[in-house]
Motif scaffolding. Structure first.
Motif, PDB file in Angstrom:
ATOM      1  N   UNK A 211      17.954  90.544  38.778  1.00 24.39           N
ATOM      2  CA  UNK A 211      18.250  89.720  37.533  1.00 24.39           C
ATOM      3  C   UNK A 211      19.781  89.257  37.689  1.00 24.39           C
ATOM      4  N   UNK A 212      20.114  88.060  37.061  1.00 20.13           N
ATOM      5  CA  UNK A 212      21.405  87.554  37.337  1.00 20.13           C
ATOM      6  C   UNK A 212      21.771  86.798  36.034  1.00 20.13           C
ATOM      7  N   UNK A 213      22.964  86.788  35.944  1.00 25.62           N
ATOM      8  CA  UNK A 213      23.463  86.057  34.598  1.00 25.62           C
ATOM      9  C   UNK A 213      22.890  84.572  34.801  1.00 25.62           C
ATOM     10  N   UNK A 214      21.982  84.273  33.772  1.00 23.48           N
ATOM     11  CA  UNK A 214      21.361  83.002  33.837  1.00 23.48           C
ATOM     12  C   UNK A 214      22.326  81.778  33.587  1.00 23.48           C
ATOM     13  N   UNK A 215      23.374  81.909  32.825  1.00 20.78           N
ATOM     14  CA  UNK A 215      24.239  80.670  32.618  1.00 20.78           C
ATOM     15  C   UNK A 215      25.631  80.658  33.670  1.00 20.78           C
ATOM     16  N   UNK A 216      25.441  81.599  34.605  1.00 18.20           N
ATOM     17  CA  UNK A 216      26.456  81.498  35.555  1.00 18.20           C
ATOM     18  C   UNK A 216      26.594  80.164  36.237  1.00 18.20           C
ATOM     19  N   UNK A 217      27.816  79.681  36.093  1.00 17.50           N
ATOM     20  CA  UNK A 217      28.076  78.344  36.809  1.00 17.50           C
ATOM     21  C   UNK A 217      27.769  77.441  36.095  1.00 17.50           C
ATOM     22  N   UNK A 218      27.146  77.461  34.900  1.00 20.02           N
ATOM     23  CA  UNK A 218      26.555  76.433  34.038  1.00 20.02           C
ATOM     24  C   UNK A 218      27.610  76.266  32.899  1.00 20.02           C
TER      25      UNK A 218
ATOM     26  N   UNK B  47      31.209  82.467  39.415  1.00 21.80           N
ATOM     27  CA  UNK B  47      29.981  82.203  39.682  1.00 21.80           C
ATOM     28  C   UNK B  47      29.064  82.885  40.603  1.00 21.80           C
ATOM     29  N   UNK B  48      27.971  83.612  40.077  1.00 21.63           N
ATOM     30  CA  UNK B  48      27.560  84.715  40.915  1.00 21.63           C
ATOM     31  C   UNK B  48      26.311  84.185  41.880  1.00 21.63           C
TER      32      UNK B  48
ATOM     33  N   UNK C 134      23.350  91.216  38.559  1.00 20.15           N
ATOM     34  CA  UNK C 134      24.652  90.567  38.929  1.00 20.15           C
ATOM     35  C   UNK C 134      25.061  89.935  37.745  1.00 20.15           C
ATOM     36  N   UNK C 135      25.932  90.591  37.080  1.00 19.73           N
ATOM     37  CA  UNK C 135      26.704  89.990  36.009  1.00 19.73           C
ATOM     38  C   UNK C 135      27.987  89.185  36.237  1.00 19.73           C
ATOM     39  N   UNK C 136      28.052  88.140  35.609  1.00 22.45           N
ATOM     40  CA  UNK C 136      29.326  87.026  35.949  1.00 22.45           C
ATOM     41  C   UNK C 136      30.536  87.495  35.049  1.00 22.45           C
ATOM     42  N   UNK C 137      30.277  88.597  34.441  1.00 24.16           N
ATOM     43  CA  UNK C 137      31.588  89.324  33.584  1.00 24.16           C
ATOM     44  C   UNK C 137      31.373  89.033  32.225  1.00 24.16           C
ATOM     45  N   UNK C 138      30.247  88.474  31.659  1.00 25.23           N
ATOM     46  CA  UNK C 138      29.959  88.196  30.340  1.00 25.23           C
ATOM     47  C   UNK C 138      29.528  89.552  29.715  1.00 25.23           C
ATOM     48  N   UNK C 139      28.856  90.269  30.510  1.00 23.48           N
ATOM     49  CA  UNK C 139      28.155  91.438  29.976  1.00 23.48           C
ATOM     50  C   UNK C 139      26.762  91.234  29.610  1.00 23.48           C
TER      51      UNK C 139
END
Length: 507
Positions: free
Chosen positions: A114-121, A166-167, A195-200
């Motif tokens: 799983x990864x932060x779904x809004x990463x890079x957006x 961005x992850x 994979x968490x882009x820092x937002x938790x």
């Protein structure tokens, strides 16, 4: 293409119980179907939930041609197809393999990421850039406790309003490393990377191995909710995550542990130091308390760097008809991102040409990758040219299709397992009962389960509604503890009132 394995009878362990490796991993996949009361079930791993439109079209085709015509989102951002014939596995595998959804048959059930779904957006590609540009809908109910703004570079913090890096490069690299590792095939189908882009957001999902971005150059590696995290360079983080998984396998040995939580406390506590030793990290571990809950983004529009807009929509009880799926693929800009909260993120196009280029295969695919399958519909033309009008138009279409586009939707935060008639263990048709009980938005999410297994339940604080032979038991779960249950008979009005009261409770 290998022949698909025969469907397996259910052998899921009780929650928290160790899984005996000697019995084999019965977790379903694409090549191993699971026998359910409504037919065979396939679970297709979608690392990070990321699908190209071509892949999404093929999944819909598989659902319509081979299954019951619907697509079911899981709490790991994967897709399940139900109502399959027992002998459909080979055709399904060929169809999905041609779409790039089976890059390694040996690893198909262990690609759980799983990864932060809004990463890079909705945030910067590098820490500090465009930090003031994102807009979010006002959050109420189960989204009201969303992420708060903090320092983007302090590794002791637990959540940020948006990502600090961005992850997506991590996602591509980790998936490739897993598929290239012979040892990784020994992982169970339940072992989870985050994979968490820092937002938790995904740091609170209780993954076995979590990478947390602390900026464009650094990361922390957390093992199964441990408060001590290992600092690693950003570029080395995917390799460190695989190293941690292999360290778990060595620690598990023949103990029967399938996930880190199944290890003894002593073995769990030793893993961070062992991972640091194997990766050559000499810096001390960082104390970063594991979040008790995920910081879930609310539904609606999000604007990121350069004015690009993405939409986050909820899917009532994670169940999508072929028509809803088609609407999502028509509106998105080349990809969909399935979330661990049974939602979908779709980036909107900056401009919408009347004749868009055909969707390609996987990102960064080699030049000899299979060509785009023929017969895929073009994206529609005629979206309004103004970005605000385009966003409003897309939200209206999605809301009209029955998806959750605003946090005040009565469906926000409502989830359920498949229940009857699809599951023999279920005591009730929980989806129908949940639909009948939908009412005002509550403070807490609610999850309806047909039996004590609670398949797919959320993490953190939530309202637990479990069916039994004589009715439902309603409990609030927080910090891993359950309040005393309220027992409600199969009475729709009484059940709706009890659920609403539990979701709104503050003490």
């Amino acid at each position: 293409m290998l022949a698909a394995m025969s469907p397996t009878a259910d052998s899921s362990p009780a929650p928290g119980a160790a899984c005996a490796r000697s019995g084999g991993d019965a977790c379903p996949g694409t090549l191993r179907l699971h026998r359910a009361d409504d037919g065979a079930l396939a679970r297709i791993r979608i690392p990070g939930g990321v699908l190209t439109t071509a892949q999404a079209h093929r999944l819909r085709e598989a659902a319509e041609r081979l299954g019951d015509g619907e697509l079911y989102l899981t709490s790991r951002g994967n897709v399940q197809l139900r109502g399959l014939a027992d002998d459909s596995g080979t055709e399904l595998a060929a169809l999905l393999g041609a779409a790039g959804l089976l890059p390694s048959e040996r690893h198909e059930r262990v690609r759980n990421i799983v990864a932060s779904p809004l990463s890079g957006l909705d945030g910067p590609h590098a820490a500090g850039a465009q930090r003031g540009s994102a807009t979010r809908p006002h959050a109420t109910g189960p989204y009201a406790a969303g992420a708060h703004r903090i320092s983007a570079t302090d590794p002791r913090t637990t959540a940020a309003s948006r990502g600090v890096a961005d992850v997506r490069p991590w996602l591509t690299a980790l998936d490739a490393l897993i598929c290239g590792s012979d040892a990784a095939t020994a992982l169970s189908g339940r072992f989870l990377f985050a994979l968490d882009d820092g937002r938790g957001d995904v740091d609170g999902l209780g993954a076995d191995v979590t990478l947390i971005a602390t900026g464009p150059d650094g990361a922390l590696l957390r093992i199964a909710g441990h408060d001590q995290a290992v600092p690693v360079p950003f570029a080395d983080a995917p390799a460190a995550a695989l190293t941690a998984a292999l360290a778990f396998l060595d620690a598990a040995g023949d103990s029967g542990a399938w996930r880190v939580a199944d290890l003894s406390e002593r073995a769990r506590d030793a893993l961070p130091a062992e991972v640091a030793r194997r990766t050559g990290v000499t810096a001390p571990t960082v104390t970063r308390p594991a979040p008790g809950t995920a910081h879930v983004p609310g539904p609606g529009a999000v604007t990121g760097p350069g004015g690009r807009t993405a939409l986050h929509v909820g899917v009532p009880m994670g169940r999508l008809t072929a028509g809803q799926w088609r609407t999502l693929t028509e509106l998105c800009d080349g990809e969909l991102r399935l979330t661990p909260w049974r939602g979908v993120v779709l980036p909107l196009p900056e401009a919408h040409p009347a004749h868009p280029p055909a969707p390609s295969g996987l990102p960064d695919a080699p030049s000899d990758s299979p060509p785009r399958p023929s017969g895929l519909p073009d994206a529609p033309s005629g979206l309004p040219p103004d970005p605000a009008d385009r966003t409003a138009h897309a939200l209206r279409r999605l809301a009209g299709a029955g998806l959750v586009t605003a946090p005040d939707s009565p469906w926000a935060g409502v989830g359920a397992c498949v229940g009857r008639p699809g599951c023999a263990k279920a005591h009730a048709d929980v989806r129908a009962d949940a639909g009948a009980a939908v009412g005002p938005v509550g403070r807490l999410p609610v999850y309806w389960s047909g039996c004590e297994r609670r398949c797919g339940h959320p993490h953190g604080e939530w309202t637990d509604v479990v069916a039994g032979p004589d009715g439902y038991r309603i409990t609030r779960v927080r910090d891993g503890q359950r309040d005393a249950p309220v027992v409600v008979p199969h009475d729709p009005a009484a059940l709706a009132a009890a659920v609403a009261a539990a979701r709104s409770a503050t003490t």
